[in-house]
Design a protein around this motif. Structure first.
Motif, PDB file in Angstrom:
ATOM      1  N   HIS A   1       7.086   5.029  -0.428  1.00 49.40           N
ATOM      2  CA  HIS A   1       6.699   5.418  -1.514  1.00 49.40           C
ATOM      3  C   HIS A   1       5.949   6.728  -1.776  1.00 49.40           C
ATOM      4  CE1 HIS A   1       9.232   1.926  -1.333  1.00 49.40           C
ATOM      5  NE2 HIS A   1       9.372   2.371  -2.422  1.00 49.40           N
ATOM      6  N   TYR A   2       5.653   6.957  -2.585  1.00 46.44           N
ATOM      7  CA  TYR A   2       4.546   8.153  -2.925  1.00 46.44           C
ATOM      8  C   TYR A   2       4.175   7.294  -4.590  1.00 46.44           C
ATOM      9  CZ  TYR A   2       5.524   9.869   1.317  1.00 46.44           C
ATOM     10  OH  TYR A   2       5.665   9.833   2.630  1.00 46.44           O
ATOM     11  N   LEU A   3       2.710   8.569  -5.480  1.00 42.31           N
ATOM     12  CA  LEU A   3       2.012   7.989  -6.580  1.00 42.31           C
ATOM     13  C   LEU A   3       3.265   9.698  -6.542  1.00 42.31           C
ATOM     14  CD1 LEU A   3       0.359   6.744  -8.579  1.00 42.31           C
ATOM     15  CD2 LEU A   3      -1.190   8.083  -7.723  1.00 42.31           C
ATOM     16  N   GLY A   4       3.335   9.812  -7.647  1.00 38.77           N
ATOM     17  CA  GLY A   4       4.355  10.857  -8.818  1.00 38.77           C
ATOM     18  C   GLY A   4       2.320  12.180  -8.694  1.00 38.77           C
TER      19      GLY A   4
ATOM     20  N   ALA B   1       4.338   7.675 -11.943  1.00 36.46           N
ATOM     21  CA  ALA B   1       5.324   7.473 -11.568  1.00 36.46           C
ATOM     22  C   ALA B   1       5.171   6.542 -10.010  1.00 36.46           C
ATOM     23  CB  ALA B   1       6.153   8.520 -11.482  1.00 36.46           C
ATOM     24  N   VAL B   2       5.992   6.311  -9.202  1.00 37.98           N
ATOM     25  CA  VAL B   2       6.375   5.561  -8.072  1.00 37.98           C
ATOM     26  C   VAL B   2       7.620   6.781  -8.011  1.00 37.98           C
ATOM     27  CG1 VAL B   2       6.262   4.112  -6.107  1.00 37.98           C
ATOM     28  CG2 VAL B   2       4.295   4.387  -7.712  1.00 37.98           C
ATOM     29  N   ILE B   3       7.337   7.170  -6.819  1.00 28.64           N
ATOM     30  CA  ILE B   3       8.859   7.556  -5.799  1.00 28.64           C
ATOM     31  C   ILE B   3       8.932   7.849  -4.961  1.00 28.64           C
ATOM     32  CG2 ILE B   3       9.346  10.189  -5.214  1.00 28.64           C
ATOM     33  CD1 ILE B   3       7.525  11.803  -7.013  1.00 28.64           C
ATOM     34  N   ARG B   4       9.987   7.225  -4.784  1.00 34.57           N
ATOM     35  CA  ARG B   4      10.640   6.439  -3.029  1.00 34.57           C
ATOM     36  C   ARG B   4      11.229   7.802  -2.831  1.00 34.57           C
ATOM     37  NH1 ARG B   4      15.779   3.581  -1.383  1.00 34.57           N
ATOM     38  NH2 ARG B   4      14.894   2.867   0.621  1.00 34.57           N
ATOM     39  N   VAL B   5      10.734   8.705  -1.290  1.00 32.18           N
ATOM     40  CA  VAL B   5      11.925   8.751  -0.543  1.00 32.18           C
ATOM     41  C   VAL B   5      12.408   8.475   0.593  1.00 32.18           C
ATOM     42  CG1 VAL B   5      10.818  10.946   1.143  1.00 32.18           C
ATOM     43  CG2 VAL B   5       9.849  10.836  -1.083  1.00 32.18           C
TER      44      VAL B   5
ATOM     45  N   GLN C   1       4.440  18.159   5.295  1.00 37.75           N
ATOM     46  CA  GLN C   1       3.686  16.806   5.657  1.00 37.75           C
ATOM     47  C   GLN C   1       1.650  17.565   5.948  1.00 37.75           C
ATOM     48  OE1 GLN C   1       6.357  15.409   7.954  1.00 37.75           O
ATOM     49  NE2 GLN C   1       5.121  13.669   7.465  1.00 37.75           N
ATOM     50  N   LYS C   2       1.471  17.174   5.093  1.00 37.78           N
ATOM     51  CA  LYS C   2      -0.284  17.332   4.563  1.00 37.78           C
ATOM     52  C   LYS C   2      -1.020  15.644   5.573  1.00 37.78           C
ATOM     53  CE  LYS C   2       0.316  21.814   4.017  1.00 37.78           C
ATOM     54  NZ  LYS C   2       0.231  22.817   4.359  1.00 37.78           N
ATOM     55  N   GLY C   3      -1.159  15.252   6.292  1.00 40.67           N
ATOM     56  CA  GLY C   3      -1.355  14.109   6.503  1.00 40.67           C
ATOM     57  C   GLY C   3      -0.021  12.716   6.650  1.00 40.67           C
ATOM     58  N   ALA C   4      -1.126  11.923   5.637  1.00 37.50           N
ATOM     59  CA  ALA C   4       0.099  11.092   4.826  1.00 37.50           C
ATOM     60  C   ALA C   4       1.107  11.833   3.439  1.00 37.50           C
ATOM     61  CB  ALA C   4      -0.959  10.346   4.491  1.00 37.50           C
ATOM     62  N   ASN C   5       0.506  12.579   3.233  1.00 38.12           N
ATOM     63  CA  ASN C   5       1.089  13.179   1.806  1.00 38.12           C
ATOM     64  C   ASN C   5       1.813  14.279   2.399  1.00 38.12           C
ATOM     65  OD1 ASN C   5      -0.800  11.709   0.543  1.00 38.12           O
ATOM     66  ND2 ASN C   5      -2.215  13.009   0.371  1.00 38.12           N
ATOM     67  N   ILE C   6       3.403  14.036   1.067  1.00 35.94           N
ATOM     68  CA  ILE C   6       4.117  15.011   1.276  1.00 35.94           C
ATOM     69  C   ILE C   6       3.249  16.200  -0.317  1.00 35.94           C
ATOM     70  CG2 ILE C   6       6.631  16.349  -0.073  1.00 35.94           C
ATOM     71  CD1 ILE C   6       6.947  13.105   0.811  1.00 35.94           C
TER      72      ILE C   6
ATOM     73  N   VAL D   1       2.060  17.468  -5.503  1.00 34.40           N
ATOM     74  CA  VAL D   1       1.588  16.704  -4.183  1.00 34.40           C
ATOM     75  C   VAL D   1       2.021  15.449  -4.430  1.00 34.40           C
ATOM     76  CG1 VAL D   1      -0.497  15.919  -2.479  1.00 34.40           C
ATOM     77  CG2 VAL D   1      -0.427  18.728  -3.133  1.00 34.40           C
ATOM     78  N   LEU D   2       2.268  14.907  -3.713  1.00 36.12           N
ATOM     79  CA  LEU D   2       2.638  13.161  -3.588  1.00 36.12           C
ATOM     80  C   LEU D   2       1.963  11.983  -2.809  1.00 36.12           C
ATOM     81  CD1 LEU D   2       6.710  13.396  -3.788  1.00 36.12           C
ATOM     82  CD2 LEU D   2       4.927  13.025  -6.072  1.00 36.12           C
ATOM     83  N   LYS D   3       1.241  11.540  -3.263  1.00 32.80           N
ATOM     84  CA  LYS D   3       0.213  10.573  -2.508  1.00 32.80           C
ATOM     85  C   LYS D   3       0.461   9.452  -1.956  1.00 32.80           C
ATOM     86  CE  LYS D   3      -4.054  12.623  -4.683  1.00 32.80           C
ATOM     87  NZ  LYS D   3      -4.943  12.181  -4.810  1.00 32.80           N
ATOM     88  N   ARG D   4       0.665   9.024  -0.341  1.00 37.77           N
ATOM     89  CA  ARG D   4       1.450   8.002  -0.323  1.00 37.77           C
ATOM     90  C   ARG D   4       1.342   6.657  -0.334  1.00 37.77           C
ATOM     91  NH1 ARG D   4       4.860   6.779   4.299  1.00 37.77           N
ATOM     92  NH2 ARG D   4       4.973   8.765   4.940  1.00 37.77           N
TER      93      ARG D   4
END
Length: 142
Positions: free
Chosen positions: A36-39, A44-48, A105-110, A124-127
């Motif tokens: 799950h990532y923060l939009g 918003a929360v985005i599930r990848v 992938q940048k660390g834990a983020n997309i 940038v989507l933050k985990r």
């Protein structure tokens, strides 16, 4: 002489252990992107997740205003030969718009780089973690 060598060796091993402990917790494997990532706007929360067809998609599962729940925000990404294939981003605010995109992938983020003709945008989507979770969303337990 031996004591100096042992001292230097123990310091070297200690530094190596510290360096290993500081590596990112998220390995860069295909399934490590699932979660799950923060939009990008933080509302918003985005599930990848990877589908049965091997394609990774990002779907909006929570939004402060609940307008775009279920909207597929990103799709078409596959992991092959150690790289992410090109995919697409579908902006929630623009109906029927499809942008070509690359994923990294940048660390834990997309990080997504979306483009269409002369338009280009970095997203940038933050985990999500316990510390980074919007009010009103409950982070699922693994």
């Amino acid at each position: 002489m031996k004591s100096k060598l042992m001292f230097r060796l123990s310091i070297g091993v200690g530094l190596l252990l510290c360096a290993l402990a500081s590596l990112p917790a998220y390995a860069k494997t295909p399934d490590s992107i699932e979660g799950h990532y923060l939009g990008p706007q933080g509302d918003a929360v985005i599930r990848v997740a990877r589908g049965k067809d091997g394609i990774y998609r990002g779907t909006i599962v929570w939004q402060a205003e609940s307008k775009k729940l279920g909207h597929v925000m990103m799709s078409g990404f596959r992991y092959r030969d150690g790289k992410w294939s090109k995919g697409f981003v579908f902006p929630p605010r623009r109906k029927n718009m499809k942008l070509d995109a690359s994923l990294s992938q940048k660390g834990a983020n997309i990080e997504l780089h979306a483009q269409k003709r002369f338009f280009s945008k970095r997203i940038v989507l933050k985990r999500l973690t316990k510390e980074i979770t919007p009010a009103g969303f409950v982070l699922p337990q693994k």
